[in-house]
Design an enzyme around this catalytic site. Structure first.
Site, PDB file in Angstrom:
ATOM      1  N   GLY A 133       0.793  -1.233   0.000  1.00 43.02           N
ATOM      2  CA  GLY A 133       0.000   0.000   0.000  1.00 43.02           C
ATOM      3  C   GLY A 133       0.818   1.272   0.000  1.00 43.02           C
TER       4      GLY A 133
ATOM      5  N   CYS B  15       1.759   2.991   2.540  1.00 40.96           N
ATOM      6  CA  CYS B  15       2.760   3.017   3.607  1.00 40.96           C
ATOM      7  C   CYS B  15       4.118   2.470   3.146  1.00 40.96           C
ATOM      8  CB  CYS B  15       2.228   2.222   4.796  1.00 40.96           C
ATOM      9  SG  CYS B  15       3.347   2.176   6.176  1.00 40.96           S
TER      10      CYS B  15
ATOM     11  N   ASP C 290      -7.442   3.875   6.338  1.00 38.95           N
ATOM     12  CA  ASP C 290      -7.613   5.269   5.913  1.00 38.95           C
ATOM     13  C   ASP C 290      -8.963   5.500   5.234  1.00 38.95           C
ATOM     14  OD1 ASP C 290      -5.064   5.768   6.814  1.00 38.95           O
ATOM     15  OD2 ASP C 290      -4.291   6.543   4.910  1.00 38.95           O
TER      16      ASP C 290
ATOM     17  N   HIS D 123      19.526   3.108  33.904  1.00 37.58           N
ATOM     18  CA  HIS D 123      20.321   4.334  33.894  1.00 37.58           C
ATOM     19  C   HIS D 123      21.638   4.085  33.181  1.00 37.58           C
ATOM     20  CE1 HIS D 123      22.011   8.124  35.168  1.00 37.58           C
ATOM     21  NE2 HIS D 123      23.106   7.478  35.518  1.00 37.58           N
TER      22      HIS D 123
HETATM   23  P1  FAD Z   1      -3.149   2.176   1.964  1.00 40.72           P
HETATM   24  O1  FAD Z   1      -1.819   1.945   2.558  1.00 40.72           O
HETATM   25  O2  FAD Z   1      -3.386   3.453   1.254  1.00 40.72           O
HETATM   26  O3  FAD Z   1      -3.390   0.951   0.997  1.00 40.72           O
HETATM   27  C1  FAD Z   1      -4.488   0.866   0.158  1.00 40.72           C
HETATM   28  C2  FAD Z   1      -4.142  -0.006  -1.027  1.00 40.72           C
HETATM   29  O4  FAD Z   1      -5.336  -0.281  -1.733  1.00 40.72           O
HETATM   30  C3  FAD Z   1      -3.208   0.656  -2.018  1.00 40.72           C
HETATM   31  O5  FAD Z   1      -2.101  -0.182  -2.255  1.00 40.72           O
HETATM   32  C4  FAD Z   1      -4.055   0.793  -3.297  1.00 40.72           C
HETATM   33  O6  FAD Z   1      -3.304   0.579  -4.487  1.00 40.72           O
HETATM   34  C5  FAD Z   1      -5.055  -0.315  -3.103  1.00 40.72           C
HETATM   35  N1  FAD Z   1      -6.321  -0.122  -3.809  1.00 40.72           N
HETATM   36  C6  FAD Z   1      -7.137   0.964  -3.765  1.00 40.72           C
HETATM   37  N2  FAD Z   1      -8.255   0.742  -4.489  1.00 40.72           N
HETATM   38  C7  FAD Z   1      -8.125  -0.495  -5.009  1.00 40.72           C
HETATM   39  C8  FAD Z   1      -8.944  -1.285  -5.818  1.00 40.72           C
HETATM   40  N3  FAD Z   1     -10.135  -0.870  -6.253  1.00 40.72           N
HETATM   41  N4  FAD Z   1      -8.508  -2.519  -6.183  1.00 40.72           N
HETATM   42  C9  FAD Z   1      -7.305  -2.974  -5.754  1.00 40.72           C
HETATM   43  N5  FAD Z   1      -6.483  -2.271  -4.951  1.00 40.72           N
HETATM   44  C10 FAD Z   1      -6.896  -1.053  -4.590  1.00 40.72           C
HETATM   45  N6  FAD Z   1       1.543   6.352   8.909  1.00 40.72           N
HETATM   46  C11 FAD Z   1       2.192   5.970  10.021  1.00 40.72           C
HETATM   47  O7  FAD Z   1       1.585   5.348  10.908  1.00 40.72           O
HETATM   48  N7  FAD Z   1       3.531   6.235  10.199  1.00 40.72           N
HETATM   49  C12 FAD Z   1       4.235   6.912   9.275  1.00 40.72           C
HETATM   50  O8  FAD Z   1       5.435   7.146   9.465  1.00 40.72           O
HETATM   51  C13 FAD Z   1       3.573   7.342   8.095  1.00 40.72           C
HETATM   52  N8  FAD Z   1       4.250   8.017   7.143  1.00 40.72           N
HETATM   53  C14 FAD Z   1       3.604   8.395   6.003  1.00 40.72           C
HETATM   54  C15 FAD Z   1       4.308   9.110   5.037  1.00 40.72           C
HETATM   55  C16 FAD Z   1       3.688   9.513   3.887  1.00 40.72           C
HETATM   56  C17 FAD Z   1       4.471  10.283   2.844  1.00 40.72           C
HETATM   57  C18 FAD Z   1       2.322   9.184   3.656  1.00 40.72           C
HETATM   58  C19 FAD Z   1       1.634   9.582   2.379  1.00 40.72           C
HETATM   59  C20 FAD Z   1       1.601   8.480   4.606  1.00 40.72           C
HETATM   60  C21 FAD Z   1       2.235   8.089   5.791  1.00 40.72           C
HETATM   61  N9  FAD Z   1       1.554   7.401   6.799  1.00 40.72           N
HETATM   62  C22 FAD Z   1       2.201   7.030   7.941  1.00 40.72           C
HETATM   63  C23 FAD Z   1       0.127   7.055   6.668  1.00 40.72           C
HETATM   64  C24 FAD Z   1      -0.019   5.579   6.215  1.00 40.72           C
HETATM   65  O9  FAD Z   1       0.674   5.393   5.008  1.00 40.72           O
HETATM   66  C25 FAD Z   1      -1.502   5.238   6.045  1.00 40.72           C
HETATM   67  O10 FAD Z   1      -2.208   5.552   7.220  1.00 40.72           O
HETATM   68  C26 FAD Z   1      -1.647   3.754   5.752  1.00 40.72           C
HETATM   69  O11 FAD Z   1      -0.952   3.394   4.576  1.00 40.72           O
HETATM   70  C27 FAD Z   1      -3.122   3.380   5.591  1.00 40.72           C
HETATM   71  O12 FAD Z   1      -3.228   2.023   5.319  1.00 40.72           O
HETATM   72  P2  FAD Z   1      -4.449   1.427   4.482  1.00 40.72           P
HETATM   73  O13 FAD Z   1      -4.208  -0.030   4.433  1.00 40.72           O
HETATM   74  O14 FAD Z   1      -5.722   1.923   5.029  1.00 40.72           O
HETATM   75  O15 FAD Z   1      -4.332   2.050   3.026  1.00 40.72           O
END
Ligand code: FAD
Ligand code: NAD
Length: 464
Positions: free
Chosen positions: A41, A43, A311, A443
């Site tokens: 994803g 992350c 998210d 410590h």
């Molecule tokens: P995502 O990681 O967004 O994954 C969703 C996946 O679904 C993606 O791979 C996408 O391609 C796929 N997808 C979407 N629609 C479809 C579909 N229809 N069919 C098939 N696949 C699909 N969080 C932290 O806790 N610590 C950090 O240090 C941190 N640093 C970050 C730095 C940056 C630059 C960014 C942008 C974000 C950061 N985050 C961090 C936030 C973190 O990345 C997100 O909170 C996290 O990735 C959310 O996870 P998720 O599984 O909900 O979604």
């Protein structure tokens, strides 16, 4: 007959891949749909992991160039930056992490359905024209960068975090729109590597939502490091020319417009849920007023058999929050009692010093009318911080006046992101400040500042 699964997860970010692994561990036949060429994803591919790789490399660069002398380490000649190598290392780190998820899928017998998934109707997921039956569908499609009217992203000159992680040259002047987590982390990376960085923030301070005292001290430290802030300022437009980008800005409350010149503009004003192309309307899945998938306390949407996490739903957009929800939803699907304690989710900004927080802020406690005591301890009085030469910051613990139970903790300082884990555990266990204060801390360690802040809640810190 379409192939059928107990669970199909759509999206293989920290929410989705963890949900899939946990469902498979629980004996459910599981598939995960991912359209990106690699798993992990936002992350792992373009978020947490590549940004932390660059934060680490740029911190090493800055330390070598500016901090080694203080330790009696002499570098002959100047320290040079090989940005291509730094970026290649970042790609290697990402590659190892995303392959790790592929390995975990194989190990747990999770089927990766490659392509874009949609939900033509409850109980069915379509991928690349093929349909699969699923008793349960988990939406874990994550989020995308929020656009800003008049500031067209091209990922070359006007970039989101994705382009901001890929620059092949250090910008002379980077303007960051948004003084939040992404703006300050990536702003720090490029400042350390030599860019002049200006952060334009709409509100009157950076990191809205964090503890007020920490926000103020953090801003002062970043200013000392050379980052310039234009607070209470809004960007009204951007034009890309041969020499870079011209931004038009004006006071947030309205007033005379002026222009700012930048060679790179980083747009980081937040992220919004991504559910495009899923066909949620057809499937009858309801969204809330902010476009997030609506779920109940157990991640069930309004359509039986369709769930959502990470998210794409409400709550902090953090990888570990998504992971906890992934575990909880899989356990719910398996008939168990999966649950997430939102009071104990830490948040960390991986700058230097780091900023970390868990539980309630003083502002939230005041607003809720909860009586609390605050205990504070500065890193200047911590032996290990002195030995490291990193004395900026403090630990603050907030405890209930009547019960002494820890309600919140806020740290700015060296390794705050690691130190906060002890206090997240304390909140999860319902510990009192006295419990932490009576625990022996090694410590000399930075953790002693946590113990001292806990002692300070009762007005009995020892080393200040
Ligand atoms: P995502 O990681 O967004 O994954 C969703 C996946 O679904 C993606 O791979 C996408 O391609 C796929 N997808 C979407 N629609 C479809 C579909 N229809 N069919 C098939 N696949 C699909 N969080 C932290 O806790 N610590 C950090 O240090 C941190 N640093 C970050 C730095 C940056 C630059 C960014 C942008 C974000 C950061 N985050 C961090 C936030 C973190 O990345 C997100 O909170 C996290 O990735 C959310 O996870 P998720 O599984 O909900 O979604
Ligand atoms: P954010 O919500 O952290 O910060 C956005 C900032 O932009 C806020 O300060 C806001 O007041 C400001 N803003 C909004 N509109 C504006 C405008 N028009 N002009 C100027 N300023 C404006 O969002 P982000 O930094 O884009 O990060 C997105 C998400 O990614 C966050 O929710 C965060 O949780 C997650 N993330 C987490 C980490 C981490 O945990 N270390 C790192 C990066 C990203």
């Amino acid at each position: 007959m379409p192939e059928s699964f107990d669970v199909i997860v759509i999206g293989a970010g920290p929410g989705g891949y963890v949900a899939a692994i946990r469902a498979a561990q629980l004996g459910l036949k599981t598939a995960c749909v991912e359209k990106r060429a690699t798993l992990g994803g936002t992350c792992l591919n373009v978020g947490c992991i590549p940004s932390k790789a660059l934060l680490q490399s740029s911190e090493n660069f800055e330390e070598t160039a500016h901090k080694f002398a203080e330790h009696g380490i002499v570098i002959e000649g100047s320290v040079k930056l090989d940005l291509a190598r730094m970026q290649a290392r970042k790609a290697e780190v990402v590659g190892a992490n995303v392959k790790g998820v592929e390995f975990l899928f194989r190990k747990n017998k999770v089927t990766w359905l490659k392509g874009e998934g949609s939900i033509p109707r409850a109980g069915v997921v379509a991928v690349n024209g093929a349909e699969y039956a699923a008793k349960h569908i988990v939406i874990a499609t994550g989020s995308e960068s929020t656009p800003l009217n008049g500031v067209p992203v091209d990922e070359q000159r006007i970039v989101t975090s994705t382009g901001g992680l890929e620059l092949s040259e250090v910008p002379k002047h980077m303007v960051v729109i948004g003084g939040g987590v992404i703006g300050l982390e990536l702003g720090s990376v490029w400042r350390r590597l030599g860019a002049e960085v200006t952060v334009v923030e709409f509100l009157d301070g950076i990191l809205p939502g964090m503890d007020g005292e920490i926000r103020k001290q953090f801003e002062r430290i970043l200013v000392k490091q050379g980052i310039k802030f234009r607070l209470k300022t809004k960007v009204t437009g951007a034009t890309v020319g041969n020499d870079g980008v011209t931004l038009t800005v004006e006071p947030a409350a309205g007033g005379a417009a002026e222009t700012l010149q930048a060679d790179i503009v980083l747009l980081a004003i937040g992220r919004r849920p991504f559910v495009a192309g899923l066909g949620l309307e057809g499937a009858g899945v309801a969204l809330d007023e902010r476009g997030r998938v609506k779920v109940d306390a157990h991640y069930a949407t309004n359509v039986p058999g369709i769930w959502a996490i990470g998210d794409a739903i409400a709550g902090p957009m953090l990888a570990h929050k998504a992971e906890e929800e992934g575990v909880a939803v899989a356990e719910r699907i398996a008939g168990q009692a999966g649950h997430v304690n939102y009071e104990a989710i830490p948040g960390v900004v991986y700058t230097w010093p780091e900023v970390a927080s868990v539980g309630r802020t003083e502002e939230q406690l005041k607003e809720a009318g909860i009586a609390y005591k605050a205990g504070k301890f500065p890193f200047t009085a911590n032996g290990r911080a002195r030995a490291m030469g990193d004395v900026d910051g403090f630990v603050k613990i907030l405890a209930d006046t009547k019960t002494d139970r820890i309600l919140g903790a806020h740290i700015i300082g060296p390794d705050a992101g690691t130190l906060i884990a002890e206090l997240a555990l304390a909140i999860e266990f319902g510990a009192s400040a006295e419990d932490v204060a009576r625990t022996s801390h090694a410590h000399p360690s930075l953790n002693e500042a946590v113990k001292e802040a806990a002692l300070a809640v009762a007005g009995r810190a020892l080393h200040i």
